[in-house]
Design a protein around this motif. Structure first.
Motif, PDB file in Angstrom:
ATOM      1  N   GLU A 293     -10.910  39.862  63.408  1.00 55.51           N
ATOM      2  CA  GLU A 293     -12.357  39.953  63.543  1.00 55.51           C
ATOM      3  C   GLU A 293     -12.754  40.891  64.681  1.00 55.51           C
ATOM      4  O   GLU A 293     -13.727  41.645  64.573  1.00 55.51           O
ATOM      5  CB  GLU A 293     -12.951  38.560  63.753  1.00 55.51           C
ATOM      6  CG  GLU A 293     -12.887  37.703  62.495  1.00 55.51           C
ATOM      7  CD  GLU A 293     -13.296  36.259  62.730  1.00 55.51           C
ATOM      8  OE1 GLU A 293     -13.643  35.942  63.895  1.00 55.51           O
ATOM      9  OE2 GLU A 293     -13.259  35.474  61.777  1.00 55.51           O
TER      10      GLU A 293
ATOM     11  N   ALA B 294     -14.883  44.387  64.149  1.00 56.67           N
ATOM     12  CA  ALA B 294     -16.125  44.709  64.863  1.00 56.67           C
ATOM     13  C   ALA B 294     -16.015  46.057  65.561  1.00 56.67           C
ATOM     14  O   ALA B 294     -16.963  46.858  65.552  1.00 56.67           O
ATOM     15  CB  ALA B 294     -16.440  43.609  65.872  1.00 56.67           C
TER      16      ALA B 294
ATOM     17  N   ALA C 165     -16.080  48.897  62.915  1.00 57.19           N
ATOM     18  CA  ALA C 165     -17.411  49.092  62.332  1.00 57.19           C
ATOM     19  C   ALA C 165     -18.277  49.981  63.207  1.00 57.19           C
ATOM     20  O   ALA C 165     -19.161  50.686  62.708  1.00 57.19           O
ATOM     21  CB  ALA C 165     -18.083  47.744  62.111  1.00 57.19           C
TER      22      ALA C 165
ATOM     23  N   LEU D 219     -13.797  43.396  58.096  1.00 57.70           N
ATOM     24  CA  LEU D 219     -14.614  44.580  58.364  1.00 57.70           C
ATOM     25  C   LEU D 219     -15.819  44.646  57.429  1.00 57.70           C
ATOM     26  O   LEU D 219     -16.913  45.048  57.840  1.00 57.70           O
ATOM     27  CB  LEU D 219     -13.760  45.840  58.205  1.00 57.70           C
ATOM     28  CG  LEU D 219     -14.491  47.171  58.215  1.00 57.70           C
ATOM     29  CD1 LEU D 219     -15.059  47.462  59.596  1.00 57.70           C
ATOM     30  CD2 LEU D 219     -13.577  48.292  57.762  1.00 57.70           C
TER      31      LEU D 219
ATOM     32  N   ARG E  85     -17.727  42.443  56.291  1.00 52.55           N
ATOM     33  CA  ARG E  85     -18.866  41.658  56.776  1.00 52.55           C
ATOM     34  C   ARG E  85     -19.668  42.442  57.809  1.00 52.55           C
ATOM     35  O   ARG E  85     -20.897  42.322  57.880  1.00 52.55           O
ATOM     36  CB  ARG E  85     -18.374  40.329  57.373  1.00 52.55           C
ATOM     37  CG  ARG E  85     -17.806  39.367  56.352  1.00 52.55           C
ATOM     38  CD  ARG E  85     -17.664  37.973  56.929  1.00 52.55           C
ATOM     39  NE  ARG E  85     -16.651  37.912  57.974  1.00 52.55           N
ATOM     40  CZ  ARG E  85     -15.360  37.695  57.740  1.00 52.55           C
ATOM     41  NH1 ARG E  85     -14.925  37.515  56.505  1.00 52.55           N
ATOM     42  NH2 ARG E  85     -14.494  37.644  58.729  1.00 52.55           N
ATOM     43  N   GLU E  86     -18.963  43.234  58.614  1.00 49.52           N
ATOM     44  CA  GLU E  86     -19.649  44.071  59.606  1.00 49.52           C
ATOM     45  C   GLU E  86     -20.383  45.229  58.931  1.00 49.52           C
ATOM     46  O   GLU E  86     -21.494  45.590  59.327  1.00 49.52           O
ATOM     47  CB  GLU E  86     -18.629  44.627  60.610  1.00 49.52           C
ATOM     48  CG  GLU E  86     -17.789  43.588  61.323  1.00 49.52           C
ATOM     49  CD  GLU E  86     -18.561  42.842  62.390  1.00 49.52           C
ATOM     50  OE1 GLU E  86     -19.610  43.358  62.835  1.00 49.52           O
ATOM     51  OE2 GLU E  86     -18.127  41.741  62.775  1.00 49.52           O
TER      52      GLU E  86
ATOM     53  N   GLU F 285     -24.079  45.186  57.569  1.00 47.37           N
ATOM     54  CA  GLU F 285     -25.235  45.350  58.455  1.00 47.37           C
ATOM     55  C   GLU F 285     -25.579  46.811  58.702  1.00 47.37           C
ATOM     56  O   GLU F 285     -26.552  47.092  59.414  1.00 47.37           O
ATOM     57  CB  GLU F 285     -24.949  44.656  59.804  1.00 47.37           C
ATOM     58  CG  GLU F 285     -24.525  43.199  59.684  1.00 47.37           C
ATOM     59  CD  GLU F 285     -25.511  42.368  58.878  1.00 47.37           C
ATOM     60  OE1 GLU F 285     -26.729  42.569  59.061  1.00 47.37           O
ATOM     61  OE2 GLU F 285     -25.069  41.529  58.066  1.00 47.37           O
TER      62      GLU F 285
END
Length: 258
Positions: free
Chosen positions: A81, A85, A88, A108, A110-111, A114
């Motif tokens: 994780e 982050a 990203a 990645l 999930r980042e 956004e």
């Protein structure tokens, strides 16, 4: 502590952690650097562990061993994780990126959800599913198609043909292992071929690999260490390994501790 007892504890540490560093063992047991290195040599001769520069690792699995996605998702989660982050942050809004399969690239994704106006090309069923569930109007997702592997990667001629018609700014690549002589590798030959096709579409290559991938070798090489414009890893990687990689990759990025 007797040498035999100390070596038993070292062996247990390697089994539990996957790797150990000489400096950490010196501090843990309060003995000299030379004593620790002698312990590792003895254990290596007994085939208990594999002695590497600056420490030791667990005896490797066969180069064709391919754990499933669920099994891999349970290990080094915090490190993955943190790496995700940090990686990203390298992705600019409005760009086209390719995302390979894997548990680190899944973190990645999930980042990336956004980041506005992204076009995402992926051969990962898990990554594709994540973007499909969110369905941002300003993001476009291209799933390559292909035959799924145990790691939920889509591979084979269908995937390679689809990838060959595309161009992206950045490939965010997860790997099974990395080493000085084998480079970045995977235990699946078709996945290696598909990832090489992804790399060929990209202007820049960013590799995401936690410290446990060091010294692990899969049967198929994806790229040499020198091919990586950026390697993002975590603080568990030893100083000696950092120095070696810093000389080989374009930019070595250490994600902050989770």
């Amino acid at each position: 502590m007797l040498a035999g007892h100390r070596r038993q504890e070292i062996a247990a540490l390697v089994r539990r952690r996957g790797s150990v560093r000489v400096a950490d063992l010196v501090e843990r047991f309060g003995v000299s650097d030379m004593t620790v290195r002698r312990d590792l040599e003895v254990l290596a001769e007994q085939a208990v562990l594999l002695k590497v520069h600056g420490g030791a690792t667990a005896i490797g699995a066969p180069v064709t061993d391919e754990p499933g996605f669920e099994a891999k998702s349970l290990v080094q989660r915090a490190e993955k994780e943190a790496i995700a982050a940090r990686a990203a942050a390298l992705v600019a809004p409005g760009t086209a990126v390719a995302v390979s399969a894997g548990t680190t690239t899944w973190a990645l994704a999930r980042e990336l959800l956004e980041i506005p106006r992204l076009t995402v090309v992926t051969n990962s069923l898990r990554v594709g599913e994540m973007f499909h569930r969110r369905k941002r109007a300003d993001q476009e997702v291209v799933l390559t198609g292909g035959v799924p592997t145990p790691s939920d990667a889509l591979v084979g001629p269908v995937a390679v043909a689809a990838i060959g018609s595309l161009n992206v700014d950045l490939l965010l690549l997860g790997v099974h292992g990395m080493s000085t002589h084998a480079g970045f590798t995977t235990p699946n030959l078709l996945e290696a071929e598909t990832n090489r096709a992804l790399a060929a579409t990209a202007r820049r290559l960013v590799v995401l690999a936690d410290h446990t991938k060091w010294g692990v070798i899969g049967v198929g090489t994806i790229a040499a260490l020198e091919d990586a414009d950026v390697l993002v890893t975590d603080q568990g990687l030893g100083e000696a390994e950092r120095a070696l990689l810093a000389e080989r990759v374009g930019d070595l990025v250490i994600a902050p501790s989770p």
